[in-house]
Design an enzyme around this catalytic site. Structure first.
Site, PDB file in Angstrom:
ATOM      1  N   LYS A   1      -7.672  -1.854  14.450  1.00 54.08           N
ATOM      2  CA  LYS A   1      -8.033  -0.858  13.436  1.00 54.08           C
ATOM      3  C   LYS A   1      -9.221   0.002  13.879  1.00 54.08           C
ATOM      4  CE  LYS A   1      -4.806  -1.323  10.510  1.00 54.08           C
ATOM      5  NZ  LYS A   1      -3.933  -0.182  10.201  1.00 54.08           N
TER       6      LYS A   1
ATOM      7  N   SER B   1      -9.231  -1.399   7.302  1.00 53.25           N
ATOM      8  CA  SER B   1      -9.652  -2.584   6.563  1.00 53.25           C
ATOM      9  C   SER B   1     -11.148  -2.789   6.757  1.00 53.25           C
ATOM     10  CB  SER B   1      -8.891  -3.799   7.098  1.00 53.25           C
ATOM     11  OG  SER B   1      -9.564  -4.992   6.798  1.00 53.25           O
ATOM     12  N   SER B   2     -11.771  -3.436   5.772  1.00 52.78           N
ATOM     13  CA  SER B   2     -13.214  -3.703   5.867  1.00 52.78           C
ATOM     14  C   SER B   2     -13.549  -4.675   6.991  1.00 52.78           C
ATOM     15  CB  SER B   2     -13.729  -4.260   4.536  1.00 52.78           C
ATOM     16  OG  SER B   2     -13.051  -5.456   4.209  1.00 52.78           O
TER      17      SER B   2
ATOM     18  N   TYR C   1      -6.971  -8.082  14.705  1.00 55.56           N
ATOM     19  CA  TYR C   1      -6.576  -7.013  13.781  1.00 55.56           C
ATOM     20  C   TYR C   1      -7.690  -5.960  13.687  1.00 55.56           C
ATOM     21  CZ  TYR C   1      -5.038  -4.829   9.393  1.00 55.56           C
ATOM     22  OH  TYR C   1      -4.632  -3.938   8.427  1.00 55.56           O
TER      23      TYR C   1
ATOM     24  N   VAL D   1       0.833  -1.205   0.000  1.00 57.57           N
ATOM     25  CA  VAL D   1       0.000   0.000   0.000  1.00 57.57           C
ATOM     26  C   VAL D   1       0.868   1.256   0.000  1.00 57.57           C
ATOM     27  CG1 VAL D   1      -1.721   1.312   1.302  1.00 57.57           C
ATOM     28  CG2 VAL D   1      -1.938  -1.170   1.112  1.00 57.57           C
ATOM     29  N   GLY D   2       1.823   1.316   0.921  1.00 55.46           N
ATOM     30  CA  GLY D   2       2.668   2.502   1.033  1.00 55.46           C
ATOM     31  C   GLY D   2       3.453   2.786  -0.229  1.00 55.46           C
TER      32      GLY D   2
ATOM     33  N   PRO E   1     -10.242   0.495   3.098  1.00 52.78           N
ATOM     34  CA  PRO E   1     -10.303  -0.205   1.808  1.00 52.78           C
ATOM     35  C   PRO E   1     -10.877  -1.603   1.957  1.00 52.78           C
ATOM     36  CG  PRO E   1      -8.056  -0.162   2.648  1.00 52.78           C
ATOM     37  CD  PRO E   1      -8.889   0.620   3.614  1.00 52.78           C
TER      38      PRO E   1
END
Length: 316
Positions: A141, A108-109, A137, A16-17, A164
């Site tokens: 988030k 994250s979804s 996780y 991603v980065g 995302p």
């Protein structure tokens, strides 16, 4: 946004980065900073604060996280919870202390409840229980999202969270023990093709529905968030369409040219039955994805083939 603004991308070497870095460079941003994990341990609060005080970035994009699929989340729950909380807390709190102008937190979804209505709206956050296979996780988030919201509410700062859907693309992790479903399938089908088109065994029933976003599209959404003031604290980023894991497998089989059979191991978990994002908020603001799934898989597979001697593996 001023193209000379100093922008720190946390996790700039990851899938991603690195996509965000490439996209910003393409669009003329010239003052980008990144630090490898050896140069800066984001889990160390003092080190992070000293780095931010020295550099004083105007903008921070948090693409740093400990990530993995069902197996990794199940085997290392403490690390997935604690290390992600440490990373994001150090970055968010440090940003507030050094007066960072804009902060973009990427999640994250999986933050949404397991059985939330579909498609997933931002309003469904914290309305029910999470998917057990990745709740550690997800809880980390969710904490990041609410921390940015609290700063926005209390201090009026432009801190926004973008969630995302399932991401894939170049520079992905292809380690079979820690990767997500799409890159794992690419590697499995490729290796089976090389092994006389051996059969490919995949987890679960193949019936869950998943949505996938090419990582460069997420990067463009992040740049869109830099160029525009987003009025709310949380935005979903996706394509708005999904497919079954079985259909995904057949698409990857087609792209890789594998000729063998696919076997489904129904003793393994399926995860959440469906995770389709409601992306109407981003669409209403004017952003939309550009790369369709088959084209994105081809780009990813070509990158995999070009980097087969040294593609990324994450050892846990």
């Amino acid at each position: 946004m001023n193209k000379n603004a100093k922008i720190y991308i946390a996790g700039h070497r990851g899938m991603v980065g690195s996509a965000i870095w490439r996209t910003l460079e393409k669009q003329g941003y010239t003052n980008l900073i990144g630090k490898t994990s050896k140069e800066l341990d984001l889990r160390n609060q003092q080190d992070v604060l000293e780095f931010l005080e020295a550099e004083k970035p105007e903008i921070i994009i948090d693409a740093a996280a400990k990530v993995g699929g069902i197996l990794a989340n199940n085997d290392f729950p403490y690390q997935f919870l604690m290390e992600n909380i440490q990373i994001q807390n150090n970055l968010i709190d440090g940003s507030l202390k050094v007066d960072v102008k804009k902060f973009i937190f990427l999640g994250s979804s999986c933050i949404y409840p397991k059985f939330a209505p579909q498609p997933l709206k931002e309003d469904y956050l914290l309305t029910d229980s999470l998917e057990p296979t990745n709740e550690w996780y997800a809880i980390a988030k969710i904490t990041g999202v609410k921390t940015c919201q609290a700063i926005r509410k209390q201090f009026g700062k432009d801190y926004v969270s973008m969630m995302p859907t399932n991401l894939y693309g170049t520079h992905d992790n292809f380690d079979l023990k820690s990767s997500h479903v799409l890159p794992a399938m690419i590697r499995k089908f490729h290796e089976a093709k090389e092994n006389n088109n051996a059969n490919v065994v995949l987890w679960g029933s193949g019936t869950p529905l998943r949505e996938f976003l090419f990582v460069d599209d997420l990067a463009e959404a992040v740049v869109f968030a830099l160029d525009n003031e987003l009025p709310e604290y949380l935005y979903n980023v996706g394509t708005g369409t999904d497919l079954t894991i079985k259909d995904l497998a057949e698409l990857i089989q087609k792209v890789t040219g594998h000729q063998g059979e696919i076997e489904w191991d129904s003793s393994k978990p399926d995860g959440t039955p469906r995770k389709l994002m409601d992306i109407s908020k981003m669409h209403d603001l004017g952003w939309k994805h550009r790369v369709e799934l088959e084209d994105g898989i081809r780009k990813t597979y070509n990158w995999f083939l070009e980097n087969i001697e040294n593609y990324k593996e994450v050892k846990l």
